[in-house]
Structure formats: structure tokens, C-alpha cells
Design an enzyme around this catalytic site. Structure first.
Site, mmCIF file in Angstrom:
data_model
loop_
_atom_site.group_PDB
_atom_site.id
_atom_site.type_symbol
_atom_site.label_atom_id
_atom_site.label_comp_id
_atom_site.label_asym_id
_atom_site.label_seq_id
_atom_site.Cartn_x
_atom_site.Cartn_y
_atom_site.Cartn_z
ATOM 1 N N THR A 100 0.918 -1.128 0.099
ATOM 2 C CA THR A 100 -0.047 0.045 -0.060
ATOM 3 C C THR A 100 0.916 1.285 0.163
ATOM 4 O O THR A 100 1.805 1.393 1.035
ATOM 5 C CB THR A 100 -1.049 0.180 1.024
ATOM 6 O OG1 THR A 100 -1.630 -1.262 1.447
ATOM 7 C CG2 THR A 100 -1.746 1.187 1.176
ATOM 8 N N LYS A 175 -7.574 1.713 -2.747
ATOM 9 C CA LYS A 175 -7.029 1.278 -1.483
ATOM 10 C C LYS A 175 -7.120 2.266 -0.252
ATOM 11 O O LYS A 175 -7.530 1.940 0.816
ATOM 12 C CB LYS A 175 -5.695 0.864 -1.504
ATOM 13 C CG LYS A 175 -4.952 0.138 -0.408
ATOM 14 C CD LYS A 175 -5.340 -1.262 0.189
ATOM 15 C CE LYS A 175 -4.963 -1.385 1.543
ATOM 16 N NZ LYS A 175 -5.334 -2.791 2.012
ATOM 17 N N LYS A 243 0.555 4.844 8.214
ATOM 18 C CA LYS A 243 1.094 5.192 7.224
ATOM 19 C C LYS A 243 0.142 5.338 6.035
ATOM 20 O O LYS A 243 0.234 6.461 5.188
ATOM 21 C CB LYS A 243 2.265 4.211 6.634
ATOM 22 C CG LYS A 243 3.118 4.052 5.311
ATOM 23 C CD LYS A 243 2.337 3.101 4.430
ATOM 24 C CE LYS A 243 2.262 1.650 4.592
ATOM 25 N NZ LYS A 243 1.492 0.777 3.819
#
Ligand code: NAP
Length: 298
Positions: A100, A175, A243
């Protein structure tokens, strides 16, 4: 979309909680030839189990493979790995990234790889370590139809569904949307279960009854029991979700929209990382919710 897989020689870079089970599925499908991991022991273990070679580094792996699947932590890590790989990359190869990272990074890497006549597909995944182990991940892919068709046997080996979302970067944009939902669900479930503890409700009856109705979710089903038992050693490291949420925050700033749930979650996970809990599963958030002072009590 089906493609001939006879010519695929796949390699995997990044054998962490997600990458290792993905590599095993590629080995079982007869597609895997080479693996590499920064910490060598993990690669040695997987290679001997799967009967494949350990590459000397990303460049060596790229010379051996025509499809390279990457699964590393964050943007900088992926950029390092791809730049090490570039001198060895075969023209016509495709790099498929399941980490990701931001859509910007995905587009930058696609540009670098196209300079080496290689393709790039951003293919972030959802479904957790359980989905990776079972080969039932949900893949959100960004890239050209031709590149996605080329790597489809690889994606099919690790997933239950592959959805082509648009050009390079569209997988990572999808995502990010997914992670906004993950963060909101985790905030709600952790707050609710901390409240249930205060109400002295019996967990063996609470979890099935709320899980069977409209409050049911993957997170409640797979992490409800373990978080009530204060077991946070499985799954998705909360430092990785932090993150991801910083990527969502950047996207929201670019779009000039407000995502207050994500802002609250960023503040919570920063606090947990500062407390030394960054490697805990995201369900470790319940420790903050149990204590209004923000102390996790250890
Ligand atoms: P992880 O268990 O911490 O594994 C991270 C992997 O990346 C390790 O193999 C690590 O190597 C490697 N790595 C990190 N920095 C590197 C660098 N600079 N150079 C080379 N290799 C590097 O993490 P994970 O849970 O597998 O997650 C991997 C990616 O998938 C992340 O982007 C995460 O956000 C995403 N993801 C995770 C989940 C989940 O439930 N865990 C679900 C969906 C997506 P070492 O072994 O040497 O540390």
C-alpha cells in the site's frame, strides 16, 4: 480475463506477513522461480519450503523473472527496491506491486519502468493476513488491460477477486478509500467493545449477537475476540495503517475535502506508535479507548 501462464517466471520481493503467504500460493501454482527478502533468513526458509531459488538481490531476481511481485512496507521502501531492480529488468517484464503506497508513487514507478520497456501494475490488496494465507485477497488493480491480463495468473493465485479500477494509480486510490473505511470501522468497534467491558457484558454472547446483525464486520469477526483478550500480536501492524492514513490525508488535502474520522485515527495511532505499540495489530487501538487519559496502562 484469462492469460496463458506457461511463460510466467514469477519472483517475489518482500516476504513479510503478506508477501510470504502470497509467494507460497505462487509456488503452489507453479509460477514462482525466485524470492528475495531484505532479512535473508525469511527468504532461505521460504525458498527451501517452496523449492525455489533465493536471489542475491532485487537486480538478480529481475534478471531471472518476467513478472515481479513486490510487497514491502511503504513508498520509500518500494522506490528503493524498484531502483535496485531496474538494471536487471528484462524488457517486456511486468512489476506488480501489492504494497500500500500513494498513487503518486505508483505513477512515478510506472514511468521509471516504462523507460526500461517494462510494465507496472499497482495491485494493493485487502483481506488481511488471513486472506493472504487462504489466497482469498481482494485485489484492486491499476494499469493497462494488457499488463493486467499478462499477470492475471499471478493475481488469481493470491486472490478471490481481481478488479481493474483504471489506469496506474487507480488501484492505490481505491485502497485509500478502503483504508478510510478500515480506520472508521476500527474506531467504532474498539470504542464499542471498550464500552461493553465497562458495562460488564458477557463477551461470549455479545460478539455473536452484534456480529449477526447490521453491526457485523470483518474486523469484529476476526479481531473482536482477540482484542477482548488483549492479544494484539497478529495481523496488520498499526504503524502500517498510520502510513496508509497519511496517504489518505494527502489525498483529501489535494481534493480539498474533510475526513475527520481519519484525522482522529491518525492522532490515535500516532499516540500508540509513541507508546511503542507500532508493531501491534490495529485492534490494539482498544487500549486507548479503554483509558480516557490516553494511558494504555502498561
Ligand atoms: P511486514 O510483515 O512488516 O513486511 C514488510 C516487508 O517489507 C518485509 O519483507 C520487509 O523486509 C520488507 N521491507 C521493508 N522495507 C524494506 C526495504 N527498504 N527494502 C527491502 N525490503 C523492505 O508487513 P506486511 O503486513 O507484510 O505489509 C506489507 C505491505 O502490505 C504494506 O504496504 C502493508 O500496508 C500492506 N498490507 C498489509 C496487510 C496486512 O493485513 N498485514 C493487508 C493489506 C495490505 P524485512 O523482513 O527485512 O523487514
Amino acid at each position: 480475463m484469462q492469460a496463458d501462464n506457461t511463460a510466467i517466471r514469477a519472483g517475489v520481493i518482500g516476504l513479510g506477513a503478506m508477501g510470504a503467504p502470497m509467494a507460497k500460493h505462487l509456488a503452489n501454482a507453479g509460477l514462482l522461480v525466485s524470492v528475495w527478502n531484505r532479512t535473508g533468513g525469511k527468504a532461505d526458509e521460504l525458498a527451501s519450503e517452496a523449492g525455489v531459488e533465493v536471489a542475491a538481490g532485487p537486480e538478480h531476481l529481475a534478471t531471472r523473472c518476467n513478472v515481479v511481485l513486490t510487497c514491502v512496507s511503504a513508498d520509500d521502501d518500494l522506490q528503493q527496491v524498484v531502483s535496485c531492480m531496474l538494471p536487471g529488468i528484462e524488457p517486456g517484464s511486468v512489476v506488480v506491486d501489492t504494497s500500500t503506497v500513494s498513487p503518486v508513487t505508483a505513477r512515478q514507478l510506472a514511468g521509471s519502468l516504462s523507460g526500461a520497456d517494462a510494465g507496472f501494475v499497482d495491485a494493493p490488496v485487502s483481506g488481511g493476513v488471513e486472506g493472504a494465507r487462504k489466497g482469498t485477497l481482494s485485489v484492486m488493480a491499476g494499469g493497462s488491460s494488457a499488463n493486467i491480463a499478462r499477470i492475471m495468473p499471478v493475481l488469481e493465485a493470491i486472490s478471490a477477486s481481481v478488479t481493474h479500477m483504471g489506469p496506474v494509480g487507480a488501484g492505490q486510490a481505491t485502497k485509500a478509500v478502503n483504508q478510510v473505511m478500515i480506520a472508521g470501522i476500527a474506531e467504532a468497534v474498539c470504542e464499542a467493545l471498550a464500552m461493553a467491558e465497562q458495562l460488564n457484558l458477557p463477551s461470549e454472547r455479545l460478539l455473536p449477537v452484534v456480529g449477526a446483525g447490521a453491526a457485523g464486520s470483518w474486523f469484529l469477526e476476526h479481531r473482536g475476540r482477540s482484542m477482548l483478550e488483549s492479544k494484539f500480536n497478529v495481523g496488520f501492524k498499526l504503524s502500517l495503517l498510520l502510513k496508509d492514513l497519511l496517504i489518505c490525508q494527502n489525498l483529501a488535502q489535494e481534493l480539498d475535502i474533510s475526513i475527520p474520522t481519519v484525522e482522529a485515527a491518525i492522532s490515535d495511532y500516532r499516540q500508540l506508535v509513541e507508546l511503542g505499540d507500532g508493531d501491534h495489530d490495529i485492534s490494539g487501538l482498544i487500549r486507548l479507548k479503554r483509558d480516557v487519559d490516553g494511558s494504555t496502562g502498561e
